[in-house]
Scaffold this motif. Structure first.
Motif, short mmCIF file in Angstrom:
data_model
loop_
_atom_site.label_atom_id
_atom_site.label_comp_id
_atom_site.label_asym_id
_atom_site.label_seq_id
_atom_site.Cartn_x
_atom_site.Cartn_y
_atom_site.Cartn_z
N GLU A 11 0.84 -1.21 0.00
CA GLU A 11 0.00 0.00 0.00
C GLU A 11 0.87 1.26 0.00
O GLU A 11 0.62 2.20 -0.76
CB GLU A 11 -0.92 -0.02 1.23
CG GLU A 11 -1.71 1.26 1.44
CD GLU A 11 -2.89 1.41 0.50
OE1 GLU A 11 -3.26 2.57 0.21
OE2 GLU A 11 -3.44 0.40 0.06
N HIS A 104 -2.00 -4.32 -6.45
CA HIS A 104 -2.36 -4.21 -5.03
C HIS A 104 -3.87 -4.38 -4.86
O HIS A 104 -4.33 -5.09 -3.96
CB HIS A 104 -1.89 -2.87 -4.45
CG HIS A 104 -2.23 -2.72 -3.02
ND1 HIS A 104 -3.34 -2.02 -2.59
CD2 HIS A 104 -1.62 -3.19 -1.91
CE1 HIS A 104 -3.40 -2.08 -1.28
NE2 HIS A 104 -2.37 -2.78 -0.83
N THR A 108 -5.77 -7.23 -2.63
CA THR A 108 -6.65 -6.92 -1.50
C THR A 108 -8.08 -7.38 -1.77
O THR A 108 -8.77 -7.83 -0.85
CB THR A 108 -6.62 -5.42 -1.14
OG1 THR A 108 -6.96 -4.64 -2.29
CG2 THR A 108 -5.24 -5.01 -0.63
#
Length: 128
Positions: A11, A104, A108
């Protein structure tokens, strides 16, 4: 160590102006998802022992689990592994902001899907 911490690193680096940090984000996105899944399965008695083959074995295990969400997460894991390898080893390939952000987000989102598997459905996954 909580493997979810790798996703926190991803992140932080996903929108970095540094390509090395964006490449790191891609790698940590993959490693975070991989380690959360393999740890969750190990806690339920599924043992993987052949690193680096575990990476391929885990994807195959999820694909053959007979569980739609687990198979979908396995497909994302496979994609992320390819992108992680590209980010780590192909210095000619550019890893731009869009790519690191997308990887990312894929990790997630897949993790949220994996976390959302109801407890009563775990038996199907583990028995395979």
């Amino acid at each position: 160590m909580d493997p979810r911490d790798f996703l926190a690193v991803a992140e932080r680096f996903k929108a970095s102006p540094s390509e090395a940090e964006r490449r790191t984000s891609v790698g940590r996105s993959y490693c975070g998802l991989f380690n959360v899944i393999i740890t969750a399965l190990a806690s339920r008695g599924v043992v993987f022992r052949q690193i680096p083959e575990d990476h391929y074995t885990l994807v195959s295990y999820l694909a053959k689990s007979g569980h739609r969400t687990a198979a979908s997460v396995g497909a994302v894991l496979k994609d992320l592994r390819g992108e992680r390898n590209r980010a780590d080893y192909d210095m000619r390939a550019a890893v731009d902001l869009n790519a690191s952000r997308f990887m990312h987000r894929k990790a997630t989102t897949a993790l949220a899907q994996f976390d959302g598997i109801p407890p009563d459905e775990w038996a199907v996954i583990v028995q395979r």
